[in-house]
Write a protein that holds these residues in place. Sequence first.
Motif, PDB file in Angstrom:
ATOM      1  N   ARG A  63      -5.541 -35.095-104.975  1.00  9.82           N
ATOM      2  CA  ARG A  63      -6.902 -35.628-105.107  1.00  9.82           C
ATOM      3  C   ARG A  63      -7.890 -34.927-104.197  1.00  9.82           C
ATOM      4  O   ARG A  63      -9.092 -34.924-104.444  1.00  9.82           O
ATOM      5  CB  ARG A  63      -6.896 -37.128-104.807  1.00  9.82           C
ATOM      6  N   GLY A  64      -7.384 -34.335-103.137  1.00  4.45           N
ATOM      7  CA  GLY A  64      -8.257 -33.592-102.236  1.00  4.45           C
ATOM      8  C   GLY A  64      -8.512 -32.168-102.685  1.00  4.45           C
ATOM      9  O   GLY A  64      -9.196 -31.411-101.987  1.00  4.45           O
ATOM     10  N   GLY A  65      -7.944 -31.783-103.840  1.00  2.00           N
ATOM     11  CA  GLY A  65      -8.140 -30.434-104.366  1.00  2.00           C
ATOM     12  C   GLY A  65      -7.219 -29.395-103.757  1.00  2.00           C
ATOM     13  O   GLY A  65      -7.478 -28.196-103.856  1.00  2.00           O
ATOM     14  N   LYS A  66      -6.126 -29.859-103.141  1.00  2.00           N
ATOM     15  CA  LYS A  66      -5.232 -28.928-102.448  1.00  2.00           C
ATOM     16  C   LYS A  66      -3.893 -28.824-103.168  1.00  2.00           C
ATOM     17  O   LYS A  66      -3.378 -29.801-103.714  1.00  2.00           O
ATOM     18  CB  LYS A  66      -5.010 -29.377-101.005  1.00  2.00           C
ATOM     19  N   ILE A 126       1.611 -20.282 -99.689  1.00  4.21           N
ATOM     20  CA  ILE A 126       0.183 -20.095 -99.975  1.00  4.21           C
ATOM     21  C   ILE A 126      -0.441 -21.449-100.276  1.00  4.21           C
ATOM     22  O   ILE A 126      -0.090 -22.102-101.261  1.00  4.21           O
ATOM     23  CB  ILE A 126      -0.019 -19.145-101.172  1.00  4.21           C
ATOM     24  N   THR A 127      -1.346 -21.893 -99.414  1.00  6.85           N
ATOM     25  CA  THR A 127      -2.061 -23.152 -99.616  1.00  6.85           C
ATOM     26  C   THR A 127      -3.421 -22.840-100.222  1.00  6.85           C
ATOM     27  O   THR A 127      -4.163 -22.001 -99.711  1.00  6.85           O
ATOM     28  CB  THR A 127      -2.240 -23.910 -98.292  1.00  6.85           C
ATOM     29  N   ILE A 128      -3.735 -23.506-101.304  1.00  6.86           N
ATOM     30  CA  ILE A 128      -4.986 -23.270-102.031  1.00  6.86           C
ATOM     31  C   ILE A 128      -5.809 -24.550-102.023  1.00  6.86           C
ATOM     32  O   ILE A 128      -5.328 -25.614-102.442  1.00  6.86           O
ATOM     33  CB  ILE A 128      -4.710 -22.837-103.481  1.00  6.86           C
ATOM     34  N   LEU A 129      -7.038 -24.456-101.535  1.00  5.89           N
ATOM     35  CA  LEU A 129      -7.964 -25.597-101.555  1.00  5.89           C
ATOM     36  C   LEU A 129      -9.057 -25.321-102.574  1.00  5.89           C
ATOM     37  O   LEU A 129      -9.837 -24.384-102.433  1.00  5.89           O
ATOM     38  CB  LEU A 129      -8.591 -25.813-100.173  1.00  5.89           C
ATOM     39  N   MET A 130      -9.089 -26.142-103.616  1.00  4.18           N
ATOM     40  CA  MET A 130     -10.094 -25.998-104.665  1.00  4.18           C
ATOM     41  C   MET A 130     -11.225 -26.986-104.363  1.00  4.18           C
ATOM     42  O   MET A 130     -11.090 -28.186-104.586  1.00  4.18           O
ATOM     43  CB  MET A 130      -9.475 -26.301-106.032  1.00  4.18           C
ATOM     44  N   LYS A 131     -12.324 -26.495-103.834  1.00  2.87           N
ATOM     45  CA  LYS A 131     -13.447 -27.358-103.475  1.00  2.87           C
ATOM     46  C   LYS A 131     -14.235 -27.703-104.730  1.00  2.87           C
ATOM     47  O   LYS A 131     -14.592 -26.838-105.520  1.00  2.87           O
ATOM     48  CB  LYS A 131     -14.333 -26.685-102.445  1.00  2.87           C
ATOM     49  N   SER A 132     -14.505 -28.997-104.892  1.00  2.00           N
ATOM     50  CA  SER A 132     -15.200 -29.461-106.082  1.00  2.00           C
ATOM     51  C   SER A 132     -15.929 -30.756-105.749  1.00  2.00           C
ATOM     52  O   SER A 132     -15.521 -31.500-104.852  1.00  2.00           O
ATOM     53  CB  SER A 132     -14.206 -29.690-107.234  1.00  2.00           C
ATOM     54  N   ASP A 133     -17.033 -31.019-106.469  1.00  2.00           N
ATOM     55  CA  ASP A 133     -17.798 -32.242-106.230  1.00  2.00           C
ATOM     56  C   ASP A 133     -17.016 -33.482-106.629  1.00  2.00           C
ATOM     57  O   ASP A 133     -17.181 -34.553-106.057  1.00  2.00           O
ATOM     58  CB  ASP A 133     -19.124 -32.200-106.993  1.00  2.00           C
ATOM     59  N   SER A 150      -6.254 -26.538-113.948  1.00  5.91           N
ATOM     60  CA  SER A 150      -4.966 -26.294-113.301  1.00  5.91           C
ATOM     61  C   SER A 150      -4.918 -24.859-112.806  1.00  5.91           C
ATOM     62  O   SER A 150      -5.732 -24.022-113.208  1.00  5.91           O
ATOM     63  CB  SER A 150      -3.811 -26.554-114.276  1.00  5.91           C
ATOM     64  N   VAL A 151      -3.989 -24.581-111.918  1.00  4.25           N
ATOM     65  CA  VAL A 151      -3.846 -23.223-111.399  1.00  4.25           C
ATOM     66  C   VAL A 151      -2.405 -22.764-111.586  1.00  4.25           C
ATOM     67  O   VAL A 151      -1.476 -23.569-111.660  1.00  4.25           O
ATOM     68  CB  VAL A 151      -4.244 -23.126-109.910  1.00  4.25           C
ATOM     69  N   SER A 152      -2.235 -21.457-111.631  1.00  5.62           N
ATOM     70  CA  SER A 152      -0.907 -20.874-111.745  1.00  5.62           C
ATOM     71  C   SER A 152      -0.885 -19.596-110.913  1.00  5.62           C
ATOM     72  O   SER A 152      -1.846 -18.826-110.928  1.00  5.62           O
ATOM     73  CB  SER A 152      -0.567 -20.553-113.200  1.00  5.62           C
TER      74      SER A 152
END
Length: 248
Positions: free
Chosen positions: A169-172, A127-134, A140-142
Amino acid sequence: MAVLLAAACSVKEDRSACPCTLIIDFTGLDISSFPQTDVRATSSGAPVLEEKVPAERYRDEYTASVPRTGTFLNLSYGDGGSFSHREGFTAMPGEEFPALYLQTEALDTENESVGIVADLHKVYCNITILMKSDGPYPYSVSVEGAVRGYGVDGALVRGPFSFSPVIDRGGKCSVRVPRQADSSLMLLIKEDDTTLREFALGEYIVESGYDWSAKDLEDVEIEIDYAKTDVVFKINGWETVISFDVII
């Protein structure tokens, strides 16, 4: 000759104490994908066979002796040291599941010999998660679930699963999970030790049409955009948007 006949199992005597010959055909395996295969067998809860078979031996007929009391056979690649003859292939809390390819067979070993064809399958989902942010993502995620892996009989091993991947750093980030028994998989957004939000990750994956019963599990890509107060799920071309009120 008399000594040899005495030591061997004759046709007339009870042959239940004689081993069964296990024959494995590895010729169908892709050498580039499986440079080696771990062969493990368990009978009556005890290990009876454990060997690494390199790809250069795939063309030769593989044989081994196993008890006639019934045997669970596991052929695997990529277990990452997660295997034990007592529990099977499992991840401890805080660890992600290995990139495991697996074949489990319940062998009827009451005969002189038993043969199988090696046919390993992908039994993990990445499961790849991309957290988009400015800017740099401040949380953190769990990922938490109720399945830890697979037993020596191939059945799912239930128990707490949790892993907190590092967000780059890319939010991934990404996490590997075993096959799921239900839709209880959760995604938690945390700040320090405080859980700020929970997502019913398993329900969204099931809603997408994902098949946890497939022989080879496909990977999942998830995109989360807090700026738009949306969670965008993308799974092999399928996409859905879940809206929510921002509480972070």
